[in-house]
Design a protein around this motif. Structure first.
Motif, PDB file in Angstrom:
ATOM      1  N   GLU A 126       0.827  -1.195  -0.170  1.00 31.93           N
ATOM      2  CA  GLU A 126      -0.169  -0.099  -0.159  1.00 31.93           C
ATOM      3  C   GLU A 126       0.928   1.302  -0.151  1.00 31.93           C
ATOM      4  OE1 GLU A 126      -3.748  -0.423   2.646  1.00 31.93           O
ATOM      5  OE2 GLU A 126      -2.045  -1.501   3.628  1.00 31.93           O
ATOM      6  N   ILE A 127       1.960   1.097   0.862  1.00 30.54           N
ATOM      7  CA  ILE A 127       2.772   2.564   0.930  1.00 30.54           C
ATOM      8  C   ILE A 127       3.594   2.685  -0.541  1.00 30.54           C
ATOM      9  CG2 ILE A 127       4.933   3.328   1.905  1.00 30.54           C
ATOM     10  CD1 ILE A 127       3.815   1.642   4.646  1.00 30.54           C
ATOM     11  N   ARG A 128       4.013   1.443  -0.971  1.00 26.68           N
ATOM     12  CA  ARG A 128       4.631   1.655  -2.170  1.00 26.68           C
ATOM     13  C   ARG A 128       3.837   2.050  -3.422  1.00 26.68           C
ATOM     14  NH1 ARG A 128       9.452  -0.252  -4.451  1.00 26.68           N
ATOM     15  NH2 ARG A 128       9.258  -0.903  -6.688  1.00 26.68           N
ATOM     16  N   MET A 129       2.797   1.743  -3.523  1.00 26.68           N
ATOM     17  CA  MET A 129       1.647   2.346  -4.399  1.00 26.68           C
ATOM     18  C   MET A 129       1.390   3.724  -4.303  1.00 26.68           C
ATOM     19  SD  MET A 129       0.018   1.572  -7.231  1.00 26.68           S
ATOM     20  CE  MET A 129       0.193  -0.170  -7.178  1.00 26.68           C
ATOM     21  N   ALA A 130       1.258   4.131  -3.102  1.00 27.72           N
ATOM     22  CA  ALA A 130       0.991   5.551  -2.699  1.00 27.72           C
ATOM     23  C   ALA A 130       2.059   6.373  -3.060  1.00 27.72           C
ATOM     24  CB  ALA A 130       0.504   5.705  -1.369  1.00 27.72           C
ATOM     25  N   VAL A 131       3.259   6.087  -2.785  1.00 26.80           N
ATOM     26  CA  VAL A 131       4.599   6.690  -3.337  1.00 26.80           C
ATOM     27  C   VAL A 131       4.688   6.710  -4.596  1.00 26.80           C
ATOM     28  CG1 VAL A 131       6.912   6.770  -3.027  1.00 26.80           C
ATOM     29  CG2 VAL A 131       5.696   6.359  -1.078  1.00 26.80           C
ATOM     30  N   ARG A 132       4.446   5.686  -5.286  1.00 32.59           N
ATOM     31  CA  ARG A 132       4.500   5.571  -6.857  1.00 32.59           C
ATOM     32  C   ARG A 132       3.593   6.561  -7.459  1.00 32.59           C
ATOM     33  NH1 ARG A 132       4.364   0.191  -8.588  1.00 32.59           N
ATOM     34  NH2 ARG A 132       6.606   0.329  -9.094  1.00 32.59           N
ATOM     35  N   ASN A 133       2.491   6.705  -6.980  1.00 34.70           N
ATOM     36  CA  ASN A 133       1.431   7.303  -7.645  1.00 34.70           C
ATOM     37  C   ASN A 133       1.575   8.964  -7.402  1.00 34.70           C
ATOM     38  OD1 ASN A 133      -0.372   5.262  -8.508  1.00 34.70           O
ATOM     39  ND2 ASN A 133      -1.638   5.225  -6.614  1.00 34.70           N
ATOM     40  N   ARG A 134       2.174   9.201  -6.502  1.00 37.07           N
ATOM     41  CA  ARG A 134       2.545  10.576  -5.806  1.00 37.07           C
ATOM     42  C   ARG A 134       3.783  11.190  -6.719  1.00 37.07           C
ATOM     43  NH1 ARG A 134       1.985  14.708  -2.586  1.00 37.07           N
ATOM     44  NH2 ARG A 134       3.705  15.649  -1.716  1.00 37.07           N
ATOM     45  N   LEU A 135       4.809  10.078  -6.890  1.00 36.74           N
ATOM     46  CA  LEU A 135       5.839  10.497  -7.736  1.00 36.74           C
ATOM     47  C   LEU A 135       5.327  10.811  -9.211  1.00 36.74           C
ATOM     48  CD1 LEU A 135       8.602   7.943  -6.367  1.00 36.74           C
ATOM     49  CD2 LEU A 135       8.530  10.671  -6.089  1.00 36.74           C
ATOM     50  N   THR A 140       7.974  13.373 -11.642  1.00 35.26           N
ATOM     51  CA  THR A 140       9.305  12.610 -11.429  1.00 35.26           C
ATOM     52  C   THR A 140       9.939  11.779 -12.316  1.00 35.26           C
ATOM     53  OG1 THR A 140       9.031  12.764  -8.944  1.00 35.26           O
ATOM     54  CG2 THR A 140      10.978  11.658  -9.779  1.00 35.26           C
ATOM     55  N   GLY A 141      11.098  12.020 -13.032  1.00 37.41           N
ATOM     56  CA  GLY A 141      11.449  11.054 -14.250  1.00 37.41           C
ATOM     57  C   GLY A 141      11.632   9.719 -13.803  1.00 37.41           C
ATOM     58  N   LEU A 142      11.744   8.837 -14.636  1.00 36.45           N
ATOM     59  CA  LEU A 142      11.775   7.256 -14.601  1.00 36.45           C
ATOM     60  C   LEU A 142      12.896   6.963 -13.627  1.00 36.45           C
ATOM     61  CD1 LEU A 142      10.760   4.720 -15.076  1.00 36.45           C
ATOM     62  CD2 LEU A 142      12.100   4.346 -17.119  1.00 36.45           C
ATOM     63  N   PHE A 143      14.209   7.598 -13.885  1.00 38.74           N
ATOM     64  CA  PHE A 143      15.290   7.094 -13.145  1.00 38.74           C
ATOM     65  C   PHE A 143      15.435   7.566 -11.742  1.00 38.74           C
ATOM     66  CE2 PHE A 143      19.884   8.407 -11.732  1.00 38.74           C
ATOM     67  CZ  PHE A 143      20.455   7.072 -11.714  1.00 38.74           C
ATOM     68  N   MET A 144      14.964   8.659 -11.608  1.00 39.80           N
ATOM     69  CA  MET A 144      14.734   9.116 -10.107  1.00 39.80           C
ATOM     70  C   MET A 144      13.726   8.262  -9.334  1.00 39.80           C
ATOM     71  SD  MET A 144      16.835  11.638  -9.265  1.00 39.80           S
ATOM     72  CE  MET A 144      16.050  12.372  -7.923  1.00 39.80           C
ATOM     73  N   ARG A 145      12.491   8.148  -9.940  1.00 42.46           N
ATOM     74  CA  ARG A 145      11.331   7.305  -9.434  1.00 42.46           C
ATOM     75  C   ARG A 145      11.889   5.976  -9.035  1.00 42.46           C
ATOM     76  NH1 ARG A 145       7.436   8.320 -13.039  1.00 42.46           N
ATOM     77  NH2 ARG A 145       7.809   6.697 -14.368  1.00 42.46           N
ATOM     78  N   SER A 146      12.796   5.202  -9.771  1.00 42.50           N
ATOM     79  CA  SER A 146      13.183   4.001  -9.519  1.00 42.50           C
ATOM     80  C   SER A 146      13.989   3.864  -8.264  1.00 42.50           C
ATOM     81  CB  SER A 146      13.767   3.166 -10.836  1.00 42.50           C
ATOM     82  OG  SER A 146      14.974   4.003 -11.221  1.00 42.50           O
TER      83      SER A 146
END
Length: 194
Positions: A126-135, A140-146
């Protein structure tokens, strides 16, 4: 004659106790993280000064270079142990915090109609999904997001850094000793030219 309402009083006492335990777990966890940062900063500054002294001496006093490297090995190894010990207690208090939050939420669920907010007992997915959605929404670019979604542990990095510095100091230490032809500084390492 009306009897006192013990169940309500007991429920209030149980809720108050659960809140105190929860707050105490947060306080101790934050204390452990703060102490890890303070200790690590002190040891990093100490190692930086030690390394600067080693570089400044330029091998003019071989015994000083040797002892500086021995000290560097010891300090970095102890830094690793301190960081690992702090990480252990942080993990302990985070586990206690999660459990106390679950107990507190169970008590609150009985008293309220709505689902309480979960801070420390949320599932990682749940936390990971929320952070991903916010990024993604923030552009936020793909490299930074990863990199961000890798979820590097700021309390594990000092352990890894301590191990790395131990290896560096050990290599420097070996370079201060003459083992004859069996171990010497490789010819491709030339240092800085003047």
């Amino acid at each position: 004659m009306k009897e006192p309402e013990k169940p309500i009083a007991q429920a209030d006492d149980k809720l108050a106790a659960a809140k105190r335990v929860y707050e105490q777990c947060i306080t101790i966890r934050n204390f452990e993280i703060g102490q890890l940062t303070n200790r690590n900063n002190f040891l990093m500054i100490f190692q930086g000064v030690l390394f600067a002294g080693l570089v400044q001496s330029s091998g003019a006093f071989p015994v000083v270079s040797f002892m500086a490297c021995v000290t560097g090995v010891l300090v970095s190894w102890y830094q690793t142990k301190i960081a690992a010990g702090a990480k252990y207690w942080q993990e302990h208090w985070e586990a206690e915090l999660r459990e106390s939050e679950i107990r507190l939420l169970d008590i609150l669920k009985l008293e309220r109609d709505r689902e309480p907010v979960r801070l420390f007992s949320q599932e990682q997915s749940e936390i990971r999904m929320a952070v991903r959605n916010r990024l993604e929404k923030g552009g936020t670019g793909l490299f930074m997001r990863s990199l961000i979604l890798e979820k590097f542990s700021v309390s594990k990095v000092p352990i890894q850094l301590g191990i790395s510095l131990t290896v560096v100091w050990m290599i420097l230490l070996i370079c201060t000793v003459n083992f004859g032809d069996c171990i010497s500084v490789p010819s491709f390492i030339t240092g800085f030219k003047r």
